[in-house]
Design an enzyme around this catalytic site. Sequence first.
Site, PDB file in Angstrom:
ATOM      1  N   LYS A  51       7.465  68.341  84.690  1.00 37.04           N
ATOM      2  CA  LYS A  51       8.347  69.511  84.845  1.00 37.04           C
ATOM      3  C   LYS A  51       8.269  70.037  86.274  1.00 37.04           C
ATOM      4  O   LYS A  51       7.279  69.781  86.980  1.00 37.04           O
ATOM      5  CB  LYS A  51       7.995  70.638  83.865  1.00 37.04           C
ATOM      6  CG  LYS A  51       6.577  71.231  84.008  1.00 37.04           C
ATOM      7  CD  LYS A  51       6.461  72.374  85.013  1.00 37.04           C
ATOM      8  CE  LYS A  51       5.016  72.829  85.207  1.00 37.04           C
ATOM      9  NZ  LYS A  51       4.667  73.387  86.460  1.00 37.04           N
TER      10      LYS A  51
ATOM     11  N   ALA B 217      -2.807  66.697  89.321  1.00 32.28           N
ATOM     12  CA  ALA B 217      -3.097  68.009  89.933  1.00 32.28           C
ATOM     13  C   ALA B 217      -2.028  68.361  90.966  1.00 32.28           C
ATOM     14  O   ALA B 217      -2.324  68.693  92.107  1.00 32.28           O
ATOM     15  CB  ALA B 217      -4.490  68.040  90.542  1.00 32.28           C
ATOM     16  N   ALA B 218      -0.794  68.275  90.543  1.00 31.97           N
ATOM     17  CA  ALA B 218       0.332  68.359  91.465  1.00 31.97           C
ATOM     18  C   ALA B 218       1.255  69.542  91.193  1.00 31.97           C
ATOM     19  O   ALA B 218       2.211  69.760  91.931  1.00 31.97           O
ATOM     20  CB  ALA B 218       1.139  67.065  91.375  1.00 31.97           C
ATOM     21  N   GLY B 219       1.014  70.278  90.097  1.00 31.49           N
ATOM     22  CA  GLY B 219       1.939  71.355  89.720  1.00 31.49           C
ATOM     23  C   GLY B 219       3.108  70.825  88.916  1.00 31.49           C
ATOM     24  O   GLY B 219       4.151  71.474  88.794  1.00 31.49           O
ATOM     25  N   LEU B 220       2.937  69.613  88.340  1.00 34.44           N
ATOM     26  CA  LEU B 220       4.030  68.971  87.601  1.00 34.44           C
ATOM     27  C   LEU B 220       3.713  68.834  86.105  1.00 34.44           C
ATOM     28  O   LEU B 220       4.432  68.165  85.373  1.00 34.44           O
ATOM     29  CB  LEU B 220       4.312  67.578  88.204  1.00 34.44           C
ATOM     30  CG  LEU B 220       4.752  67.564  89.676  1.00 34.44           C
ATOM     31  CD1 LEU B 220       4.812  66.131  90.202  1.00 34.44           C
ATOM     32  CD2 LEU B 220       6.117  68.233  89.841  1.00 34.44           C
TER      33      LEU B 220
ATOM     34  N   GLY C  29       1.315  67.253  84.501  1.00 24.54           N
ATOM     35  CA  GLY C  29       0.983  65.889  84.062  1.00 24.54           C
ATOM     36  C   GLY C  29       0.066  65.862  82.844  1.00 24.54           C
ATOM     37  O   GLY C  29       0.325  65.137  81.877  1.00 24.54           O
TER      38      GLY C  29
ATOM     39  N   ASP D 254       1.462  75.279  79.354  1.00 23.83           N
ATOM     40  CA  ASP D 254       2.641  74.447  79.626  1.00 23.83           C
ATOM     41  C   ASP D 254       2.946  73.451  78.498  1.00 23.83           C
ATOM     42  O   ASP D 254       3.997  72.811  78.510  1.00 23.83           O
ATOM     43  CB  ASP D 254       2.432  73.616  80.904  1.00 23.83           C
ATOM     44  CG  ASP D 254       2.607  74.439  82.170  1.00 23.83           C
ATOM     45  OD1 ASP D 254       3.210  75.525  82.086  1.00 23.83           O
ATOM     46  OD2 ASP D 254       2.140  73.985  83.234  1.00 23.83           O
TER      47      ASP D 254
HETATM   48  P1  ATP Z   1       0.041  72.206  85.730  1.00 23.54           P
HETATM   49  O1  ATP Z   1       1.353  72.012  86.433  1.00 23.54           O
HETATM   50  O2  ATP Z   1       0.182  72.312  84.210  1.00 23.54           O
HETATM   51  O3  ATP Z   1      -0.821  73.261  86.333  1.00 23.54           O
HETATM   52  P2  ATP Z   1      -0.967  69.975  87.187  1.00 23.54           P
HETATM   53  O4  ATP Z   1       0.189  69.040  87.271  1.00 23.54           O
HETATM   54  O5  ATP Z   1      -1.202  70.859  88.357  1.00 23.54           O
HETATM   55  O6  ATP Z   1      -0.782  70.853  85.870  1.00 23.54           O
HETATM   56  P3  ATP Z   1      -2.628  67.934  86.028  1.00 23.54           P
HETATM   57  O7  ATP Z   1      -1.973  66.698  86.557  1.00 23.54           O
HETATM   58  O8  ATP Z   1      -2.424  68.262  84.608  1.00 23.54           O
HETATM   59  O9  ATP Z   1      -2.288  69.196  86.931  1.00 23.54           O
HETATM   60  O10 ATP Z   1      -4.189  67.767  86.364  1.00 23.54           O
HETATM   61  C1  ATP Z   1      -5.092  68.856  86.503  1.00 23.54           C
HETATM   62  C2  ATP Z   1      -6.510  68.330  86.279  1.00 23.54           C
HETATM   63  O11 ATP Z   1      -6.664  68.038  84.899  1.00 23.54           O
HETATM   64  C3  ATP Z   1      -6.789  67.048  87.031  1.00 23.54           C
HETATM   65  O12 ATP Z   1      -7.638  67.327  88.107  1.00 23.54           O
HETATM   66  C4  ATP Z   1      -7.441  66.102  86.026  1.00 23.54           C
HETATM   67  O13 ATP Z   1      -8.780  65.817  86.346  1.00 23.54           O
HETATM   68  C5  ATP Z   1      -7.429  66.851  84.709  1.00 23.54           C
HETATM   69  N1  ATP Z   1      -6.772  66.108  83.595  1.00 23.54           N
HETATM   70  C6  ATP Z   1      -7.153  66.144  82.318  1.00 23.54           C
HETATM   71  N2  ATP Z   1      -6.349  65.413  81.542  1.00 23.54           N
HETATM   72  C7  ATP Z   1      -5.402  64.880  82.331  1.00 23.54           C
HETATM   73  C8  ATP Z   1      -4.292  64.021  82.096  1.00 23.54           C
HETATM   74  N3  ATP Z   1      -4.005  63.555  80.882  1.00 23.54           N
HETATM   75  N4  ATP Z   1      -3.513  63.728  83.152  1.00 23.54           N
HETATM   76  C9  ATP Z   1      -3.800  64.216  84.372  1.00 23.54           C
HETATM   77  N5  ATP Z   1      -4.859  65.007  84.659  1.00 23.54           N
HETATM   78  C10 ATP Z   1      -5.668  65.343  83.656  1.00 23.54           C
END
Ligand code: ATP
Length: 317
Positions: free
Chosen positions: A11, A101-104, A106, A141
């Site tokens: 997202k 950990a990209a704000g997407l 994941g 999310d």
């Molecule tokens: P959001 O946008 O919801 O804040 P995000 O995109 O910033 O999330 P994620 O890619 O979800 O961040 O990753 C955040 C942390 O969660 C990572 O540093 C990783 O170690 C941990 N993590 C746990 N489960 C997962 C997974 N299934 N995929 C990616 N990272 C994961």
Amino acid sequence: MRSYTLIAPAKINLYLEIIGDRPDGYHELAMILQSIDLADKIDVRSISVDTIRVHCNHPQVPTDKSNLAYRAAELMATQFPEAFSKYGGVEITINKHIPVAAGLAGGSTDAAAVLVGIDLLWKLGLTQSELEELGATLGSDVPFCVAGGTAIATGRGEQLSPLPVLDHIYVVLAKYRSLEVSTAWAYKTYRQQFSNSYIRDTESLTARANAVHSGEIVKAILDKNSTKIAQKLHNDLEHVVLPAYLQVLQLREVFGTQEGVLGTMMSGSGPTVFALVESEQQAQAVKLNLRKAIPDEDLELFVTRMTTHGIQVTSSV
Ligand code: ATP
């Protein structure tokens, strides 16, 4: 043994406003979330041993209980113990395409896929809103990732109001591979710097969150007006992330000068920056020009498109 393959889209935040504090320690938010067609592929399979196993092709993603997909399976096992003992354990294979950990979102979208996959594996027949409710206990999310499309998200981000879906706008994403921003750090720093402007009384807090429904960007989405949507992009977290991460600030500035870019913004707590573009051809040109402007191998660029769906099942065996 049965198995399902699911597509779990990322997202972006078209809008992120921090309204104030909540009694539970989270922030009261008003957001507009949009699914994009950059997605992880998740296989969920029944196995004969009573355990949860996670595999992932990305070295940065944990495969133990700290993986949100693992926690989603554990939640289903706790909520539906009879089904767990009837169908046995679950093996989850995550094929990562979404930057970590990209704000997407994941991790959240992987968790959403596991909830949907196990519901099918165990023939539970849960409704979308039941799956969203379970998802909310894993992360703010996750409910949106189950539903997908375009939606207003309030509360911690888990209260959703669907909007007419957008799918005609292309999205160019830019993220430095080695750069990560902790979501917890971004919100904590925002609180330290801006909490004196928070709305304090509960009624005004709710009123402000509700005001997003009649905001300019929602009107632009209802009109499917790409130019106006792009002009009204907003993210309060940019106030703390951009000054602290100059590479992110540079991406915002360089995207802003590219021909064809309707608007640009950081997604969530970053560090991914996105640009909205009218056509695929323009999106490819923007990607090429950004690569020329910042010829850094560490910079990952993606051309994607807004999509109307959340978790999708592509095959079952
Ligand atoms: P959001 O946008 O919801 O804040 P995000 O995109 O910033 O999330 P994620 O890619 O979800 O961040 O990753 C955040 C942390 O969660 C990572 O540093 C990783 O170690 C941990 N993590 C746990 N489960 C997962 C997974 N299934 N995929 C990616 N990272 C994961």
